[in-house]
Design a protein around this motif. Structure first.
Motif, PDB file in Angstrom:
ATOM      1  N   ALA A 309     -41.701  44.907   4.025  1.00  9.07           N
ATOM      2  CA  ALA A 309     -42.729  45.932   4.217  1.00  9.07           C
ATOM      3  C   ALA A 309     -43.180  46.508   2.879  1.00  9.07           C
ATOM      4  CB  ALA A 309     -42.194  47.031   5.122  1.00  9.07           C
ATOM      5  N   LYS A 314     -49.100  51.172   9.423  1.00  8.57           N
ATOM      6  CA  LYS A 314     -49.443  49.861   9.957  1.00  8.57           C
ATOM      7  C   LYS A 314     -50.944  49.715  10.148  1.00  8.57           C
ATOM      8  CE  LYS A 314     -45.127  48.595  12.249  1.00  8.57           C
ATOM      9  NZ  LYS A 314     -44.533  47.973  13.450  1.00  8.57           N
ATOM     10  N   THR A 322     -50.618  42.571  14.295  1.00  8.09           N
ATOM     11  CA  THR A 322     -49.718  43.731  14.346  1.00  8.09           C
ATOM     12  C   THR A 322     -50.014  44.652  15.513  1.00  8.09           C
ATOM     13  OG1 THR A 322     -51.160  44.977  12.847  1.00  8.09           O
ATOM     14  CG2 THR A 322     -49.375  43.704  11.848  1.00  8.09           C
ATOM     15  N   ASP A 326     -45.392  44.679  17.428  1.00  4.05           N
ATOM     16  CA  ASP A 326     -45.131  45.908  16.663  1.00  4.05           C
ATOM     17  C   ASP A 326     -43.885  45.854  15.793  1.00  4.05           C
ATOM     18  OD1 ASP A 326     -43.224  45.993  18.622  1.00  4.05           O
ATOM     19  OD2 ASP A 326     -43.984  47.801  19.604  1.00  4.05           O
ATOM     20  N   PRO A 330     -45.201  46.027   7.983  1.00  5.78           N
ATOM     21  CA  PRO A 330     -46.550  46.267   7.471  1.00  5.78           C
ATOM     22  C   PRO A 330     -46.704  45.649   6.086  1.00  5.78           C
ATOM     23  CG  PRO A 330     -45.247  48.276   7.387  1.00  5.78           C
ATOM     24  CD  PRO A 330     -44.433  47.276   8.129  1.00  5.78           C
ATOM     25  N   CYS A 342     -54.986  44.764   4.766  1.00  4.18           N
ATOM     26  CA  CYS A 342     -53.888  44.175   5.539  1.00  4.18           C
ATOM     27  C   CYS A 342     -53.773  42.687   5.203  1.00  4.18           C
ATOM     28  CB  CYS A 342     -54.153  44.361   7.032  1.00  4.18           C
ATOM     29  SG  CYS A 342     -52.907  43.581   8.090  1.00  4.18           S
TER      30      CYS A 342
END
Length: 352
Positions: A309, A314, A322, A326, A330, A342
Protein backbone atom coordinates in the motif's frame (compact mmCIF):
# COMPACT_ATOMS: atom_id res chain seq x y z
CA UNK A 1 8.35 -11.33 -16.89
CA UNK A 2 5.74 -12.24 -14.27
CA UNK A 3 2.87 -10.39 -15.92
CA UNK A 4 1.87 -8.45 -19.03
CA UNK A 5 -0.58 -5.76 -17.95
CA UNK A 6 -0.12 -2.82 -20.31
CA UNK A 7 1.86 -2.03 -23.44
CA UNK A 8 3.55 0.73 -21.44
CA UNK A 9 5.18 -2.00 -19.34
CA UNK A 10 7.70 -2.17 -22.20
CA UNK A 11 10.50 0.32 -22.65
CA UNK A 12 11.11 1.44 -26.23
CA UNK A 13 13.85 -1.19 -26.56
CA UNK A 14 11.66 -3.93 -25.08
CA UNK A 15 8.81 -2.98 -27.41
CA UNK A 16 11.16 -3.27 -30.36
CA UNK A 17 12.25 -6.72 -29.14
CA UNK A 18 8.61 -7.79 -28.75
CA UNK A 19 7.77 -6.62 -32.28
CA UNK A 20 10.76 -8.54 -33.61
CA UNK A 21 9.59 -11.65 -31.79
CA UNK A 22 6.05 -11.35 -33.19
CA UNK A 23 7.54 -10.91 -36.66
CA UNK A 24 9.71 -14.02 -36.27
CA UNK A 25 6.83 -16.07 -34.85
CA UNK A 26 4.69 -15.07 -37.84
CA UNK A 27 6.91 -16.97 -40.26
CA UNK A 28 8.19 -19.66 -37.91
CA UNK A 29 5.36 -20.91 -35.71
CA UNK A 30 6.60 -24.49 -36.15
CA UNK A 31 9.76 -23.61 -34.20
CA UNK A 32 7.68 -23.26 -31.02
CA UNK A 33 5.55 -26.37 -31.42
CA UNK A 34 6.72 -27.83 -28.09
CA UNK A 35 7.23 -24.70 -25.95
CA UNK A 36 4.05 -25.36 -23.95
CA UNK A 37 4.24 -29.12 -23.98
CA UNK A 38 2.82 -30.34 -20.68
CA UNK A 39 1.60 -26.84 -19.75
CA UNK A 40 -1.88 -25.45 -19.32
CA UNK A 41 -3.23 -22.05 -20.33
CA UNK A 42 -6.29 -20.88 -18.42
CA UNK A 43 -8.76 -18.58 -20.17
CA UNK A 44 -10.52 -16.56 -17.46
CA UNK A 45 -12.91 -14.45 -19.50
CA UNK A 46 -15.41 -12.66 -17.29
CA UNK A 47 -16.39 -10.73 -20.44
CA UNK A 48 -17.05 -12.38 -23.76
CA UNK A 49 -14.32 -11.56 -26.29
CA UNK A 50 -14.40 -14.20 -28.97
CA UNK A 51 -11.39 -13.01 -30.96
CA UNK A 52 -9.06 -12.65 -27.97
CA UNK A 53 -10.12 -16.01 -26.57
CA UNK A 54 -9.60 -17.74 -29.91
CA UNK A 55 -6.17 -16.13 -30.30
CA UNK A 56 -4.91 -17.48 -26.98
CA UNK A 57 -6.57 -20.87 -27.42
CA UNK A 58 -4.95 -21.22 -30.83
CA UNK A 59 -1.60 -19.99 -29.52
CA UNK A 60 -1.55 -22.56 -26.71
CA UNK A 61 -2.51 -25.37 -29.10
CA UNK A 62 0.12 -24.45 -31.69
CA UNK A 63 2.74 -24.37 -28.95
CA UNK A 64 1.88 -27.90 -27.88
CA UNK A 65 -0.03 -26.97 -24.73
CA UNK A 66 -3.55 -27.48 -23.48
CA UNK A 67 -6.14 -24.97 -22.31
CA UNK A 68 -9.39 -24.73 -20.45
CA UNK A 69 -11.96 -22.09 -19.59
CA UNK A 70 -12.24 -21.02 -15.97
CA UNK A 71 -15.68 -20.35 -14.54
CA UNK A 72 -15.83 -18.12 -11.48
CA UNK A 73 -18.31 -19.06 -8.77
CA UNK A 74 -20.95 -16.48 -7.89
CA UNK A 75 -19.68 -13.88 -5.40
CA UNK A 76 -16.18 -15.40 -5.47
CA UNK A 77 -13.41 -12.89 -4.94
CA UNK A 78 -10.85 -12.35 -7.66
CA UNK A 79 -8.14 -13.33 -5.19
CA UNK A 80 -9.74 -16.73 -4.49
CA UNK A 81 -10.35 -17.31 -8.19
CA UNK A 82 -6.71 -16.51 -9.00
CA UNK A 83 -5.43 -18.79 -6.25
CA UNK A 84 -7.57 -21.60 -7.66
CA UNK A 85 -6.28 -21.01 -11.18
CA UNK A 86 -2.70 -20.92 -9.94
CA UNK A 87 -3.09 -24.36 -8.40
CA UNK A 88 -3.73 -26.09 -11.71
CA UNK A 89 -2.48 -23.91 -14.57
CA UNK A 90 0.73 -22.41 -15.93
CA UNK A 91 -0.49 -19.12 -17.44
CA UNK A 92 -3.62 -17.06 -16.70
CA UNK A 93 -5.24 -15.05 -19.48
CA UNK A 94 -7.65 -12.66 -17.77
CA UNK A 95 -10.42 -10.58 -19.31
CA UNK A 96 -12.42 -8.67 -16.71
CA UNK A 97 -15.00 -5.84 -16.64
CA UNK A 98 -13.14 -3.84 -13.97
CA UNK A 99 -10.12 -1.66 -14.71
CA UNK A 100 -6.95 -2.90 -13.09
CA UNK A 101 -8.18 -6.46 -12.62
CA UNK A 102 -5.11 -8.05 -14.24
CA UNK A 103 -2.77 -6.00 -12.06
CA UNK A 104 -4.75 -7.03 -8.98
CA UNK A 105 -4.65 -10.68 -10.05
CA UNK A 106 -0.86 -10.61 -10.36
CA UNK A 107 -0.57 -9.69 -6.66
CA UNK A 108 -1.86 -13.15 -5.72
CA UNK A 109 -1.14 -15.36 -8.72
CA UNK A 110 1.70 -17.85 -8.46
CA UNK A 111 1.73 -18.23 -12.24
CA UNK A 112 2.12 -15.46 -14.88
CA UNK A 113 -0.88 -13.24 -15.70
CA UNK A 114 -1.70 -11.83 -19.14
CA UNK A 115 -4.16 -8.97 -19.47
CA UNK A 116 -6.64 -9.75 -22.26
CA UNK A 117 -8.74 -6.68 -21.45
CA UNK A 118 -9.58 -4.96 -18.18
CA UNK A 119 -12.70 -2.85 -18.31
CA UNK A 120 -11.59 -0.86 -21.32
CA UNK A 121 -8.34 0.35 -19.77
CA UNK A 122 -5.96 -1.73 -21.90
CA UNK A 123 -5.80 -4.55 -24.44
CA UNK A 124 -2.01 -4.88 -24.54
CA UNK A 125 -1.79 -8.07 -26.60
CA UNK A 126 -4.08 -6.62 -29.28
CA UNK A 127 -2.00 -3.45 -29.20
CA UNK A 128 1.18 -5.48 -29.69
CA UNK A 129 -0.50 -7.19 -32.65
CA UNK A 130 -1.50 -3.78 -34.05
CA UNK A 131 1.96 -2.19 -33.86
CA UNK A 132 3.49 -5.39 -35.25
CA UNK A 133 1.02 -5.22 -38.15
CA UNK A 134 2.22 -1.71 -38.98
CA UNK A 135 5.83 -2.91 -38.92
CA UNK A 136 5.26 -6.02 -41.01
CA UNK A 137 3.03 -4.33 -43.58
CA UNK A 138 4.90 -1.01 -43.92
CA UNK A 139 8.42 -2.24 -43.07
CA UNK A 140 8.87 0.75 -40.75
CA UNK A 141 7.01 2.54 -37.96
CA UNK A 142 8.17 6.13 -38.30
CA UNK A 143 7.63 9.17 -40.57
CA UNK A 144 4.05 8.26 -41.42
CA UNK A 145 0.62 9.86 -41.46
CA UNK A 146 -1.75 7.66 -39.50
CA UNK A 147 -5.52 8.07 -39.51
CA UNK A 148 -7.89 6.79 -36.85
CA UNK A 149 -11.63 6.42 -37.45
CA UNK A 150 -14.02 6.10 -34.53
CA UNK A 151 -15.48 7.52 -31.36
CA UNK A 152 -12.56 8.90 -29.37
CA UNK A 153 -14.36 9.54 -26.10
CA UNK A 154 -13.08 6.18 -24.79
CA UNK A 155 -11.30 4.08 -27.39
CA UNK A 156 -8.83 1.70 -25.79
CA UNK A 157 -7.45 0.17 -28.99
CA UNK A 158 -6.71 3.57 -30.51
CA UNK A 159 -5.08 4.76 -27.28
CA UNK A 160 -2.82 1.71 -27.14
CA UNK A 161 -1.61 1.99 -30.74
CA UNK A 162 -1.19 5.75 -30.33
CA UNK A 163 1.05 5.19 -27.30
CA UNK A 164 3.30 2.95 -29.41
CA UNK A 165 3.43 5.04 -32.58
CA UNK A 166 3.95 8.21 -30.57
CA UNK A 167 7.47 7.22 -29.50
CA UNK A 168 8.75 7.00 -33.09
CA UNK A 169 9.99 10.02 -35.01
CA UNK A 170 8.08 11.84 -37.72
CA UNK A 171 4.63 10.34 -37.16
CA UNK A 172 1.58 12.58 -37.62
CA UNK A 173 -1.92 11.69 -36.48
CA UNK A 174 -5.32 12.32 -38.05
CA UNK A 175 -8.47 11.64 -36.05
CA UNK A 176 -11.73 11.19 -37.94
CA UNK A 177 -14.38 11.69 -35.27
CA UNK A 178 -17.50 9.89 -36.48
CA UNK A 179 -19.84 11.67 -34.07
CA UNK A 180 -18.16 15.06 -34.11
CA UNK A 181 -16.91 14.79 -30.53
CA UNK A 182 -13.43 16.11 -29.70
CA UNK A 183 -10.62 13.77 -28.74
CA UNK A 184 -10.01 13.39 -25.02
CA UNK A 185 -7.34 15.12 -22.96
CA UNK A 186 -5.82 11.68 -22.44
CA UNK A 187 -5.07 11.39 -26.18
CA UNK A 188 -3.80 14.96 -26.37
CA UNK A 189 -1.47 14.42 -23.42
CA UNK A 190 0.05 11.35 -25.10
CA UNK A 191 0.91 13.37 -28.21
CA UNK A 192 1.99 16.48 -26.31
CA UNK A 193 4.64 14.49 -24.43
CA UNK A 194 6.59 14.17 -27.67
CA UNK A 195 5.16 17.21 -29.45
CA UNK A 196 3.48 15.16 -32.17
CA UNK A 197 1.25 17.06 -34.63
CA UNK A 198 -2.37 15.99 -34.96
CA UNK A 199 -5.56 17.14 -36.69
CA UNK A 200 -9.21 16.26 -36.02
CA UNK A 201 -11.62 15.87 -38.95
CA UNK A 202 -15.37 15.27 -39.10
CA UNK A 203 -15.12 13.20 -42.31
CA UNK A 204 -12.82 10.59 -43.85
CA UNK A 205 -12.77 11.92 -47.40
CA UNK A 206 -10.62 14.96 -46.60
CA UNK A 207 -7.54 13.32 -44.98
CA UNK A 208 -7.71 9.96 -46.80
CA UNK A 209 -5.40 10.92 -49.75
CA UNK A 210 -2.62 11.80 -47.28
CA UNK A 211 -2.70 8.66 -45.15
CA UNK A 212 -0.11 5.88 -44.99
CA UNK A 213 -2.05 3.83 -42.42
CA UNK A 214 -5.78 3.90 -41.73
CA UNK A 215 -6.87 2.33 -38.45
CA UNK A 216 -10.62 1.82 -38.35
CA UNK A 217 -12.67 0.84 -35.31
CA UNK A 218 -16.21 -0.43 -35.00
CA UNK A 219 -18.76 2.36 -34.97
CA UNK A 220 -21.76 1.79 -32.70
CA UNK A 221 -24.97 3.73 -33.11
CA UNK A 222 -24.89 4.22 -29.34
CA UNK A 223 -22.06 6.71 -29.87
CA UNK A 224 -24.50 9.11 -31.49
CA UNK A 225 -27.13 11.26 -29.83
CA UNK A 226 -29.88 9.84 -32.04
CA UNK A 227 -30.60 7.66 -35.05
CA UNK A 228 -31.10 10.87 -37.02
CA UNK A 229 -27.56 12.06 -36.20
CA UNK A 230 -26.14 8.67 -37.16
CA UNK A 231 -28.01 8.68 -40.46
CA UNK A 232 -26.88 12.19 -41.30
CA UNK A 233 -23.19 11.47 -40.59
CA UNK A 234 -22.52 7.88 -41.65
CA UNK A 235 -21.71 8.77 -45.27
CA UNK A 236 -18.75 10.79 -43.94
CA UNK A 237 -16.87 7.84 -42.48
CA UNK A 238 -18.01 4.63 -44.22
CA UNK A 239 -15.04 3.34 -46.22
CA UNK A 240 -15.85 1.72 -49.56
CA UNK A 241 -14.05 1.08 -52.86
CA UNK A 242 -15.34 4.34 -54.33
CA UNK A 243 -13.75 6.35 -51.55
CA UNK A 244 -10.46 4.45 -51.93
CA UNK A 245 -9.98 5.87 -55.43
CA UNK A 246 -8.34 8.88 -53.81
CA UNK A 247 -6.09 6.90 -51.42
CA UNK A 248 -2.42 6.03 -51.80
CA UNK A 249 -1.60 2.76 -53.51
CA UNK A 250 0.51 1.67 -50.52
CA UNK A 251 -2.08 2.61 -47.88
CA UNK A 252 -2.61 -0.08 -45.24
CA UNK A 253 -6.15 -0.46 -43.87
CA UNK A 254 -6.42 -1.97 -40.40
CA UNK A 255 -9.40 -3.04 -38.29
CA UNK A 256 -9.73 -5.16 -35.16
CA UNK A 257 -12.90 -7.16 -35.87
CA UNK A 258 -15.85 -7.29 -35.40
CA UNK A 259 -16.78 -4.54 -37.81
CA UNK A 260 -19.87 -2.39 -38.20
CA UNK A 261 -21.11 -0.32 -41.13
CA UNK A 262 -17.92 1.77 -41.14
CA UNK A 263 -16.07 -0.79 -43.31
CA UNK A 264 -17.87 -1.90 -46.46
CA UNK A 265 -17.26 -5.49 -47.58
CA UNK A 266 -16.27 -4.23 -51.02
CA UNK A 267 -12.94 -3.25 -49.45
CA UNK A 268 -12.13 -6.84 -48.47
CA UNK A 269 -10.67 -7.71 -51.87
CA UNK A 270 -8.56 -4.54 -52.07
CA UNK A 271 -4.83 -5.35 -51.67
CA UNK A 272 -4.52 -2.41 -49.28
CA UNK A 273 -6.78 -4.16 -46.76
CA UNK A 274 -4.64 -5.96 -44.19
CA UNK A 275 -7.28 -6.60 -41.52
CA UNK A 276 -7.73 -10.15 -42.77
CA UNK A 277 -4.07 -10.78 -41.88
CA UNK A 278 -4.49 -9.16 -38.48
CA UNK A 279 -6.50 -12.12 -37.19
CA UNK A 280 -3.34 -14.19 -37.72
CA UNK A 281 -1.14 -11.51 -36.16
CA UNK A 282 -3.30 -11.65 -33.01
CA UNK A 283 -2.26 -15.29 -32.61
CA UNK A 284 1.38 -14.42 -33.27
CA UNK A 285 1.28 -11.71 -30.59
CA UNK A 286 -0.35 -14.09 -28.11
CA UNK A 287 2.39 -16.66 -28.78
CA UNK A 288 5.09 -14.00 -28.38
CA UNK A 289 3.82 -12.89 -24.96
CA UNK A 290 3.41 -16.48 -23.75
CA UNK A 291 7.01 -17.12 -24.83
CA UNK A 292 8.24 -14.10 -22.89
CA UNK A 293 6.49 -15.39 -19.77
CA UNK A 294 7.53 -19.05 -19.88
CA UNK A 295 10.85 -19.23 -21.76
CA UNK A 296 13.92 -19.94 -19.60
CA UNK A 297 11.76 -20.24 -16.48
CA UNK A 298 12.41 -23.32 -14.37
CA UNK A 299 9.52 -24.77 -12.43
CA UNK A 300 5.83 -24.01 -12.69
CA UNK A 301 5.34 -21.50 -9.87
CA UNK A 302 6.56 -17.94 -9.39
CA UNK A 303 6.37 -15.51 -6.50
CA UNK A 304 3.42 -13.12 -6.82
CA UNK A 305 4.27 -9.55 -7.76
CA UNK A 306 4.96 -7.67 -4.54
CA UNK A 307 3.29 -4.27 -4.19
CA UNK A 308 2.50 -2.73 -0.83
CA UNK A 309 0.00 0.00 0.00
CA UNK A 310 1.23 3.47 -0.93
CA UNK A 311 -1.45 5.50 0.87
CA UNK A 312 -4.18 5.15 3.48
CA UNK A 313 -7.07 6.05 1.15
CA UNK A 314 -8.63 4.04 -1.66
CA UNK A 315 -9.77 4.75 -5.19
CA UNK A 316 -13.47 5.54 -5.26
CA UNK A 317 -14.15 4.97 -8.96
CA UNK A 318 -16.97 2.51 -9.58
CA UNK A 319 -15.21 0.97 -12.61
CA UNK A 320 -11.99 0.30 -10.67
CA UNK A 321 -11.28 -3.21 -9.40
CA UNK A 322 -10.88 -1.80 -5.88
CA UNK A 323 -14.60 -0.95 -5.84
CA UNK A 324 -15.50 -4.65 -5.57
CA UNK A 325 -12.31 -6.20 -4.17
CA UNK A 326 -11.92 -4.20 -0.95
CA UNK A 327 -8.96 -6.24 0.37
CA UNK A 328 -6.65 -4.86 -2.32
CA UNK A 329 -3.86 -2.55 -1.12
CA UNK A 330 -4.36 1.06 -2.28
CA UNK A 331 -1.76 1.86 -4.94
CA UNK A 332 -1.22 5.42 -6.19
CA UNK A 333 1.50 7.54 -7.74
CA UNK A 334 1.68 11.29 -7.41
CA UNK A 335 1.96 13.59 -10.42
CA UNK A 336 4.05 16.76 -10.61
CA UNK A 337 0.98 18.90 -9.89
CA UNK A 338 0.08 16.93 -6.77
CA UNK A 339 -2.64 14.68 -8.17
CA UNK A 340 -2.92 11.03 -7.11
CA UNK A 341 -3.39 8.48 -9.89
CA UNK A 342 -4.67 5.01 -9.08
CA UNK A 343 -2.25 2.39 -10.39
CA UNK A 344 -5.11 -0.05 -10.94
CA UNK A 345 -7.51 1.99 -13.06
CA UNK A 346 -5.28 4.89 -14.10
CA UNK A 347 -7.80 7.48 -12.95
CA UNK A 348 -7.33 10.52 -10.74
CA UNK A 349 -8.29 10.18 -7.10
CA UNK A 350 -11.11 12.49 -6.09
CA UNK A 351 -12.13 12.55 -2.42
CA UNK A 352 -15.85 12.49 -1.75
Amino acid sequence: MKRFIDITDFTREELREAINLVTFVNGNQHVYGKEMEGRILINAFYNEDRNAKMAFTTAATRMGGTHFDFTCNENESLKDAVMTMSSCGDVIVLNHPKKGAARAASLYATIPVINAGDGGRAYPVKTLADISTVWMEKNHISNMKIGFVGDFSNNTLVRGLLQCLNIYKGNEFYFISVNGKPITDDFINIMDRREKPFVVFDNLMEPLPELDVLYMTKVDKSSFTSAIQYGSRKHKFILDERMLLTAKKDLKIMHQFPRGEELDMSVDSDPRAVYNKMLNYDVDAAMAIILKLITKRTGRLIKPVEETATHDFKCLKSDCITSTEDYLPPLFYETENGEYICKYCGQKYEAK
